[in-house]
Design an enzyme around this catalytic site. Structure first.
Site, PDB file in Angstrom:
ATOM      1  N   HIS A  41      20.673-158.420  35.559  1.00  0.00           N
ATOM      2  CA  HIS A  41      19.358-158.591  34.961  1.00  0.00           C
ATOM      3  C   HIS A  41      18.368-159.350  35.844  1.00  0.00           C
ATOM      4  O   HIS A  41      17.169-159.100  35.795  1.00  0.00           O
ATOM      5  CB  HIS A  41      19.506-159.339  33.634  1.00  0.00           C
ATOM      6  CG  HIS A  41      18.229-159.480  32.869  1.00  0.00           C
ATOM      7  ND1 HIS A  41      17.583-158.407  32.293  1.00  0.00           N
ATOM      8  CD2 HIS A  41      17.468-160.574  32.591  1.00  0.00           C
ATOM      9  CE1 HIS A  41      16.485-158.826  31.693  1.00  0.00           C
ATOM     10  NE2 HIS A  41      16.383-160.137  31.860  1.00  0.00           N
ATOM     11  N   ASP A  83      11.269-158.795  33.062  1.00  0.00           N
ATOM     12  CA  ASP A  83      11.737-159.167  31.732  1.00  0.00           C
ATOM     13  C   ASP A  83      10.515-159.337  30.813  1.00  0.00           C
ATOM     14  O   ASP A  83       9.701-158.422  30.702  1.00  0.00           O
ATOM     15  CB  ASP A  83      12.599-160.439  31.863  1.00  0.00           C
ATOM     16  CG  ASP A  83      13.190-160.952  30.569  1.00  0.00           C
ATOM     17  OD1 ASP A  83      14.220-160.410  30.137  1.00  0.00           O
ATOM     18  OD2 ASP A  83      12.623-161.912  30.006  1.00  0.00           O
TER      19      ASP A  83
END
Length: 336
Positions: free
Chosen positions: A291, A108
């Protein structure tokens, strides 16, 4: 599930004008570093599943809480969180341990920092492994400007920049609820609601999908953000246009061997169609998850990383044998 009591105790290390809270595994493997860089809103604890396995494979594993997170320094100025400073922290961390270079792993926002570090300090990164966030093409206009035009003022990247302090306060009022609602998997698709999605998430009474982690694991994140607040970490977003300017004159190509790991069901980040233009030496894999890749699929993530690293070492050894030279690696600096 992981027992948080098994996570290493941290050390506070002075680097680049700040202190970083650093967690280590495999100190006995000095000379073979690997640095793990977390995302938002995360913590070095997000690498808890990978650290023991990497240490067992012979690596000195270094997982910092980057500036703005945990017990690391939280400078007051927004510009203290630009890509030059974030990457400078990691360079100084290598210097602290006496390493010329290392493989860097990012997830991320950590991936954004690793991409930027590799562009700004290519001699300090020998391999890149990034999760979730692919290389971001710089383009002709600053990133937040483009996002505002395409996605509007309520898109959270834009909101963080245009309404400073608003989201920070909401998250700090509802830290447990925000993080509980954020760390979910198998979330059913739903049409976007009016307003800013992250604020909506922080205020939602009922989480969707399934939890990514146990209550005791979640408590580590909640405790850290209750202590630190969110402003330091959100200031990373507030430097995106500054970063766009700072990266104007660097070679935009990532030349290092690279592994890109996507979550095939990640709703937040689409795959890059231009990845190989900017990262020509890249291998791409996808895992069946959302994610939070290394936490949703810990064993699969660890296997993928270790297999790829082993392949890179084998290739380097073959090349060394062929040309009679020693390949560039994570060599110890001869001088401090």
């Amino acid at each position: 599930m992981f027992n948080p009591a098994d996570f290493p105790e941290p050390t506070l290390i002075p680097v680049n004008g700040v202190e970083l809270e650093v967690f280590e595994a495999g100190r006995e493997n000095a000379g073979k570093p690997i640095v793990l860089c977390h995302g938002w809103p995360e913590h070095a604890f997000s690498w808890r599943h990978q650290m023991p396995a990497l240490a067992a494979a012979g690596y000195h594993v270094i997982a910092p809480n980057q500036r703005g997170y945990g017990n690391s320094s939280r400078p007051a100025e927004v510009t203290d969180y630009d890509i030059e400073r974030l990457s400078g922290d990691l360079v100084a961390l290598l210097d602290h341990y006496g390493y010329q270079d290392a493989p860097f792993v990012g997830h991320d926002w950590g991936a954004f920092v690793v991409w930027g570090l590799t562009l700004l300090h290519p001699d300090r990164v020998n391999k890149v492994i990034n999760l979730s966030l692919p290389y971001q093409e710089r383009g002709g206009r600053p990133w937040i400007e483009v996002m505002e035009d395409l996605l509007g003022g309520d898109f959270y990247f834009v909101h963080f920049n245009r309404q400073p302090g608003v989201a920070d306060a909401v998250f700090e009022e509802s830290t447990f609820r925000f993080l509980r609602n954020m760390y979910r998997k198998n979330v059913p698709f739903a049409a976007p609601e009016p307003g800013m999605a992250m604020i909506n998430l922080a205020q939602a009474e009922t989480p969707l999908g399934e939890p990514v982690m146990s209550d005791s694991e979640l408590a580590v994140f909640v405790s850290a953000f209750e202590s630190s607040g969110f402003t330091g970490s959100i200031n990373w977003y507030r430097n995106l246009d500054r970063n766009w300017h700072l990266l104007a004159d660097v070679d935009p190509i990532i030349h290092q061997p690279t592994l890109m790991i996507y979550g095939d069901r990640d709703p937040a980040v689409p795959r890059s169609e231009k990845l190989t233009e900017f990262v020509p030496n890249v291998e791409v894999i996808g895992l069946d998850c959302g994610h939070w890749i290394q936490q949703e699929k810990p064993e699969e993530t660890t296997r993928a990383i270790l297999k790829w690293l082993e392949q890179q070492d084998t290739t380097r050894e073959k090349q060394s044998g062929a040309d009679g030279s020693t390949a560039h690696g994570a060599d110890l600096l001869l001088e401090p």
